[in-house]
Scaffold this active site. Structure first.
Site: not given
Ligand code: UD1
Length: 371
Positions: A211
């Protein structure tokens, strides 16, 4: 005198796994505890189901910030968190790990430190990848600079902080809190028998998690990893629980055809993932927590990154780095190497302090600084 709260913050999936045992230990000692969820992760499979798996009580408050750019997400957390912090006025703010929620809350509290008399404790302090293109590295380094109490998971983390000039009296080595959760939930996880549910129990199988933006946000990088997986699927079943970010990118880049032959699922619950890792022949990952969990389970792990901020898993654990830059041939070669490595017994060779008792040392360290 009323005892002031310890406020514990969690925002993203790996945070929940770290705060669950801290909250239960604080409450076991009858210390007033306020659990705050920022809402950085919000989908049922990224948040609610993890709470359920961990047997964790509902948060006292959810800021519901959701997704956005780094600046949007961090700013939204900061604005909402400030109001809650001022009203709760905790004695300690406990932040964990390296996600945007960690830094955002530490930054807010650091500006109100004197006014509110709040002290910031960072659990998992001192990890360093030295790769400044990783948002997590920025979050870690800055959170450590802002914290009053730095609680380290491994001796290398303590050494990193000392080398950066942080006063030793602010650093306490407590060990790895993720491992507390692993030991507390392993028996239940085994009972789920996820390999049988996915139909991969009768043959050797690999589990893949992916991821990191550096692996999934560029089409040629994502393609290289998927081609690597295609080349190992001849020798082992490959189970790929997919993070929502990876799913989105894969569709965007038109790479769905590279998944043929793989067993793809949505994000798994904590117990499902633990059960699956426990039965795996090899785990391939770009996650930090998975490198640690496989080390304790004794399962060979291949890290799909240029470097790791968790070198203890290479020295004392079962982890090895994939050749960089990632390529199909490199992934196939390192996978076979890992496949031919002996699986270790649970906890057979682990870094110091990865013993399932970090929560006690964390709460002891907080209590020692209570006024
Ligand atoms: C975040 C953390 C990362 C961690 C990861 C675990 C930061 C900078 N990154 O990355 O260190 O390893 O979480 O999962 O804080 N989304 C969903 N549902 C959710 C959350 C996210 O669909 O509940 C999708 C959305 O499209 C979102 C994307 O995932 O834009 C990324 O989510 P985000 O929280 O920005 O970062 P992660 O890649 O999850």
């Amino acid at each position: 005198m009323t005892l002031r709260h310890t406020m514990v913050v969690a925002g993203a999936r790996p945070n929940f796994i770290k705060v669950a045992p801290i909250v239960s230990e604080l409450e076991r000692r009858c210390l007033p505890t306020y659990l705050l969820h920022t809402g950085q992760h919000y989908s049922t499979d990224m948040s609610d189901s993890i709470f359920r798996d961990l047997g964790m009580r509902a948060p006292d408050h959810n800021l519901e910030v959701g997704s956005g750019t780094h600046a949007q997400q961090t700013a939204r957390i900061m604005e909402s968190f400030e109001r809650v912090l001022v009203s709760v006025r905790p004695q300690h703010l406990v932040v964990v790990g390296d996600v945007n929620s960690t830094l955002a809350c530490a930054l807010v509290a650091s500006k109100l430190r004197e006014e509110l008399g709040v002290r910031i404790a960072h659990v998992e302090a001192g990890l360093r990848s030295r790769n400044w293109t990783m948002p997590e590295e920025i979050n870690r380094v800055l959170t450590d600079r802002l914290s009053d109490l730095l609680l380290t998971p491994s001796m290398d983390a303590t050494a990193n902080l000392i080398a950066e000039g942080i006063s030793e009296e602010n650093i306490t080595f407590v060990g790895n809190i993720m491992i507390d959760t692993l030991y507390l939930r392993l028996a239940v996880a085994k009972g789920i028998d996820m390999p049988a549910r996915l139909g991969v129990h009768s043959k050797p199988y690999a589990v893949v998690t992916l991821h990191r933006p550096s692996n999934v946000d560029a089409p040629e990088k994502l393609r290289a990893v998927l081609e690597g997986l295609q080349s190992i699927v001849r020798d082992a079943a490959v189970v790929f629980p997919m993070h929502p970010r990876t799913r989105r990118r894969l569709t965007e880049f038109g790479l769905e055809n590279h998944l043929s032959g793989l067993t793809v699922t949505g994000p798994l619950g904590y117990l499902e993932m633990l059960s699956l890792m426990d039965g795996a022949r090899v785990v391939l990952t770009d996650s930090g927590g998975v490198q640690e969990e496989t080390t304790v389970l004794g399962v060979p792990c291949v890290t799909l990154r240029q470097e790791t901020e968790r070198p203890a898993t290479l020295q004392h654990g079962t982890n090895r780095m994939a050749p960089w830059p990632l390529s199909a041939a490199g992934i196939a070669a390192v996978f076979h190497e890992a496949m031919n490595t002996r699986r270790l017994a649970l906890g057979e060779r682990v870094p110091e302090g990865w013993d399932g008792r970090a929560r006690e040392r964390i709460v002891d360290a907080l209590a020692a600084r209570a006024t």
